[in-house]
Design a protein around this motif. Structure first.
Motif, PDB file in Angstrom:
ATOM      1  N   ASP A 711       0.844  -1.191   0.000  1.00  0.00           N
ATOM      2  CA  ASP A 711       0.000   0.000   0.000  1.00  0.00           C
ATOM      3  C   ASP A 711       0.882   1.246   0.000  1.00  0.00           C
ATOM      4  O   ASP A 711       2.033   1.208   0.454  1.00  0.00           O
ATOM      5  CB  ASP A 711      -0.909   0.025   1.229  1.00  0.00           C
ATOM      6  N   LEU A 713       1.250   4.908   1.564  1.00  0.00           N
ATOM      7  CA  LEU A 713       0.838   5.800   2.641  1.00  0.00           C
ATOM      8  C   LEU A 713       1.230   7.223   2.281  1.00  0.00           C
ATOM      9  O   LEU A 713       2.349   7.476   1.844  1.00  0.00           O
ATOM     10  CB  LEU A 713       1.526   5.405   3.953  1.00  0.00           C
ATOM     11  N   LYS A 722      -3.490   8.700   4.954  1.00  0.00           N
ATOM     12  CA  LYS A 722      -4.284   7.539   4.533  1.00  0.00           C
ATOM     13  C   LYS A 722      -3.346   6.578   3.833  1.00  0.00           C
ATOM     14  O   LYS A 722      -2.173   6.875   3.573  1.00  0.00           O
ATOM     15  CB  LYS A 722      -5.381   7.973   3.576  1.00  0.00           C
ATOM     16  N   ARG A 723      -3.871   5.413   3.546  1.00  0.00           N
ATOM     17  CA  ARG A 723      -3.140   4.478   2.684  1.00  0.00           C
ATOM     18  C   ARG A 723      -4.100   4.003   1.589  1.00  0.00           C
ATOM     19  O   ARG A 723      -5.302   3.811   1.814  1.00  0.00           O
ATOM     20  CB  ARG A 723      -2.570   3.322   3.485  1.00  0.00           C
ATOM     21  N   VAL A 777       0.208   1.025  11.352  1.00  0.00           N
ATOM     22  CA  VAL A 777      -0.352   1.282  10.014  1.00  0.00           C
ATOM     23  C   VAL A 777      -1.701   0.623   9.860  1.00  0.00           C
ATOM     24  O   VAL A 777      -2.611   1.138   9.199  1.00  0.00           O
ATOM     25  CB  VAL A 777       0.640   0.790   8.931  1.00  0.00           C
ATOM     26  N   LEU A 780      -4.966   2.555  10.056  1.00  0.00           N
ATOM     27  CA  LEU A 780      -5.388   3.471   8.993  1.00  0.00           C
ATOM     28  C   LEU A 780      -6.176   2.695   7.952  1.00  0.00           C
ATOM     29  O   LEU A 780      -5.707   1.679   7.439  1.00  0.00           O
ATOM     30  CB  LEU A 780      -4.186   4.139   8.340  1.00  0.00           C
ATOM     31  N   LYS A 806       8.939   5.047   8.866  1.00  0.00           N
ATOM     32  CA  LYS A 806       8.256   3.747   8.917  1.00  0.00           C
ATOM     33  C   LYS A 806       9.107   2.758   9.692  1.00  0.00           C
ATOM     34  O   LYS A 806      10.323   2.685   9.508  1.00  0.00           O
ATOM     35  CB  LYS A 806       8.018   3.235   7.492  1.00  0.00           C
TER      36      LYS A 806
END
Length: 841
Positions: A711, A713, A722-723, A777, A780, A806
């Motif tokens: 995904d 982010l 958001k992702r 994560v 989200l 991250k």
């Protein structure tokens, strides 16, 4: 004429010079490996011991002590004796002073001590540990210079004085310069050596880390320490301890509280002032020495336009604020000079203590046997008291009585004499009981002492127990800090490979903090104070790396520097950190733009199968094999040629077939395959990666996906994020304008960060005021690429997101109930007002 003997002048000069040089080497300049003392120091301590100047007795005039030593043991100049005694009393010269002085004994500024008639002295308690047991035949004695007295050849030395206080001296054709060490660390190392005589020097260094100088300071780099420990020779770089402070009127000051060993403070300040006047050091407005009895404090007041870190680096480079100590471990072993490594120094001390213990035990055993012999005579006399009294009364003189006792009871001459000298009170019943009890105690003592002499393991155990007791009594904390900065030595075998949070502020301060210090919070949490920064400074780069990894540091000008994670100072999360200019030779005006961590630059498979992908603010992208950056250099090298008006922005480590996403602060992003970018050499500028929508637009980051099941982010400057599935971004050719990745509004602010993520990843988000939040994560939601997103962190009115990092590995730390309550409360506080849209198309 018959008394004139013809000789060859060359032979005579050679022999005379050899005799002179050996006299200087053995009797003046070099310390004995056993007690760490030169003859003059040994004679001073022994003279003070003979005068009864123990630590709990009154002081005596230094002139009285010097006269004692001169007249009995050391027939040289009085200044040589006094100077030696003065140095043993100076806390900035010896790590553990051996003499306690009263009066003016000089200063770290180089001031001379007062004359010996004005000062007084006595022994320090530590010094008494070197002299104790002299009266138990523990060492050999020799006649003094006129043959009238005896003096010890060496002291029993319960403590390894040569390692604790070091030594320096210049002989003929050789010299010694030995560093002092910390008592607790040294005794731990000796105990480890006793436990295992085959211990390696690396294992010794787990206990005895490095020299510990009396003036404190910082050992800058570890290669010199390692070389000195292994070979007996090495060059140790020392720095003064300096901090940067901001005054009330917003001016910066460099405060020096500790200086390198053997540096004259006054001379250092004078030399610095001269360099400032000569314009060789710029940025300093004033220098003040504010040192007092509370401690050292040298203040360098900076000009308003000066960069404190640059000025400090210049001070280190051009003044004695950075100095070197050249280790040369030359000591007398069996009367011969020898270069010794740290294991050999420890070994010779242990051998000396073992010999002292054997001689002391033999002495005590001999005394115990003499005593029990007397006690046995007393018991015979007490058992035959009436006969003894009658025999003595009937004898005409003591000699006859003694002979009669010997013949009648089979006593020795010593026993018979002792019986004749007994006082009448010893004939009472109580005294008889005491003699019986003492006889039993001495008998047990003889058995114990005999056991010691018969069992070497027991002797070594006793030495260990003695050292442990001395450590308990005298050990103190290290004074000299250690800064590991050089790849010449790695501490990987001694440092656990743990996850660290690396933070670099906008003004160039770097630190590492254990990841475990950051608790996981829920989305929308208020965060925790992550770093204490100066005014107008904030955390700009934040990422996770393990202790053993290399950091490849890329700067705005396109240069690359190398740094091991464990070389970064470890601090608490609320502290500021250290200026990065002290760790890497970054050019003035340049600043860190991106950092990647790599596992191993020496592994050929790893290096040959990875690439460094770089992008600039203007959308230029470049791919270079990692092999081009696999040779660390102290001054860095060029990683990319930067075009005019552009700067390096972001760097990623890729496999050669990754998927790349570049994003603009206007909210657009482009997705293309890494294989569309051909590998280039180190000295090239790259190709177009994305076309900017307008002149004011710029690239904010780059994400790299090894596979298409990740995904994307995105985070905006006002705390929204958001992702989205990577499938929402169609693959195009590089160089296009891209497509929308987030709906930018006044509420969200500009796009500031993008990352390739998975559910198990976590985020570390830091805002410009220094608050940090760590979230999962997985909290989200996955939503469309054109939406606005959800609030991730609640910001103050004028606050913005500074960095988003991250965490690739899921941390398993458990949340406490208190954390859960706090997180729940913070989430409820961040619920959007009624009517506010979360997903805004």
């Amino acid at each position: 004429m018959d008394r004139i003997i013809p000789i060859n002048i060359e032979d005579e000069m050679r022999n005379a010079y050899i005799d002179y040089s050996m006299s200087v080497i053995v009797a003046r300049a070099l310390p004995d490996v056993r007690d760490g003392l030169k003859p003059v120091h040994r004679r001073v301590l022994y003279g003070m011991y003979e005068l009864g100047l123990s630590h709990n007795k009154a002081y005596k005039k230094s002139a009285r002590i010097v006269g004692e030593v001169l007249g009995k043991y050391h027939p040289h100049g009085d200044s040589s004796v006094y100077d030696a005694m003065v140095r043993m009393a100076q806390s900035w010269s010896l790590r553990y002073p051996l003499v306690e002085g009263q009066g003016n004994f000089g200063s770290v500024d180089g001031d001379a001590p007062a004359a010996m008639r004005y000062t007084e002295a006595r022994l320090v308690k530590v010094a008494e540990e070197l002299i104790k047991e002299l009266n138990k035949d523990t060492v050999d004695f020799q006649t003094n210079f006129d043959g009238s007295l005896q003096e010890p050849i060496v002291l029993p030395a319960k403590l390894p004085n040569l390692l604790l206080n070091g030594s320096s001296g210049i002989a003929v054709g050789m010299a010694t310069n030995m560093a002092p060490h910390n008592l607790g660390e040294t005794l731990d190392a000796i105990i480890a050596y006793i436990d295992n005589n085959e211990i390696t020097i690396s294992e010794i260094m787990e206990h005895m880390i490095a020299p510990d100088f009396p003036t404190g300071g910082i050992i800058y780099g570890y290669s010199g320490v390692k070389e000195a420990f292994e070979t007996g020779r090495g060059r140790i770089i020392l720095r003064g301890k300096a901090t940067i402070e901001v005054t009330g009127n917003n001016k910066e000051q460099i405060i020096v509280t500790e200086i390198p060993y053997q540096v004259n403070k006054a001379s250092m300040i004078e030399r610095t002032a001269q360099l400032i006047n000569d314009k060789k050091i710029e940025g300093i407005a004033d220098i003040r020495d504010e040192s007092d009895k509370e401690g050292m404090r040298i203040v360098y007041e900076l000009k308003r336009d000066a960069v404190a870190n640059v000025v400090l680096n210049n001070l280190y480079k051009q003044t004695q604020l950075q100095n070197s100590f050249s280790v040369n471990n030359v000591a007398l072993v069996g009367g011969r000079p020898k270069i010794l490594n740290v294991k050999e120094l420890i070994g010779h001390f242990v051998d000396h203590r073992h010999e002292v213990l054997v001689r002391k035990t033999s002495f005590d055993l001999e005394q115990a046997k003499k005593r029990i012999h007397l006690l046995e005579g007393y018991l015979i006399a007490l058992d035959n008291l009436d006969k003894v009294i009658t025999l003595i009364r009937s004898s005409k003189d003591p000699e006859v009585a003694k002979q009669e006792l010997i013949i009648t009871f089979g006593l020795s001459e010593i026993q018979a004499k002792a019986i004749l000298e007994m006082r009448l009170q010893r004939l009472t019943g109580l005294e008889r009981t005491k003699v019986i009890e003492e006889h039993a105690q001495v008998k047990k003592l003889i058995e114990y002492l005999s056991e010691i002499l018969a069992d070497k393991m027991l002797r070594m155990q006793l030495i260990k127990e003695e050292l442990a007791e001395l450590k308990e009594r005298y050990a103190d904390a290290r004074k000299t800090a250690i800064e590991y900065h050089s790849d010449e030595f790695t501490m990987e075998d001694m440092i656990p490979d743990t996850e660290m949070v690396i933070m670099i502020s906008n003004q160039g301060y770097i630190k590492r903090t254990p990841l475990s210090e950051y608790r996981v919070q829920g989305r929308g949490g208020i965060g925790a104070k992550g770093v204490s920064t100066k005014k107008d400074d904030f955390s700009e780069h934040l990422f996770i790396a393990t202790t053993h990894q290399y950091l490849l540091i890329f700067t705005e000008y396109g240069k690359i520097y190398w740094l091991k994670v464990y070389n970064i100072p470890e601090t608490k999360k609320a502290t500021q950190g250290k200026a990065i200019q002290n760790l890497i030779n970054i050019a003035p005006g340049d600043q860190v733009r991106s950092i990647i961590q790599v596992r191993d630059l020496k592994n050929a498979d790893y290096v040959d199968n990875h690439y460094v992908m770089m992008c600039t603010r203007q959308g230029v992208i470049k791919k270079t094999p990692l092999r081009a950056y696999a040779t660390p250099r102290a001054n860095g090298i060029h990683a990319i040629v930067i075009r005019e008006g552009d700067c390096l922005l972001d760097v990623q480590l890729t496999s050669g077939s990754n998927y790349i996403v570049l994003a603009l602060e206007s909210g657009r992003a482009i997705h293309f395959n890494e294989q569309d970018v051909r590998p280039m050499g180190r000295v090239s500028s790259g190709v177009r990666g994305i076309t900017l929508v307008h002149e004011q637009d710029r690239v904010i980051g780059m994400a790299s996906f090894p596979t298409p099941d990740w995904d994307l982010l995105v985070v905006s400057e006002h705390g929204y994020g958001k992702r989205s599935s990577i499938d929402d971004y169609r693959i195009t050719k590089r160089g296009g304008k891209g497509i929308k990745t987030i709906h930018i509004t006044e509420k969200t602010g500009k796009l500031v960060a993008i990352h390739a993520v998975k559910d198990q990843d976590e985020l570390m988000i830091t805002n410009q005021s220094g608050v940090t939040i760590r979230i999962e994560v997985g909290e989200l939601p996955i939503i469309g690429r054109t939406t606005q997103g959800v609030r991730i962190i609640r910001l103050g009115p004028d606050d913005k997101i500074a960095s988003v990092a991250k965490i690739d590995v899921l941390d398993q730390e458990a949340k406490s109930e208190d954390d859960a309550v706090i997180n729940k409360a913070s989430q409820e506080e961040n619920v959007l007002e009624e009517g506010e849209e979360i997903y805004n198309n």
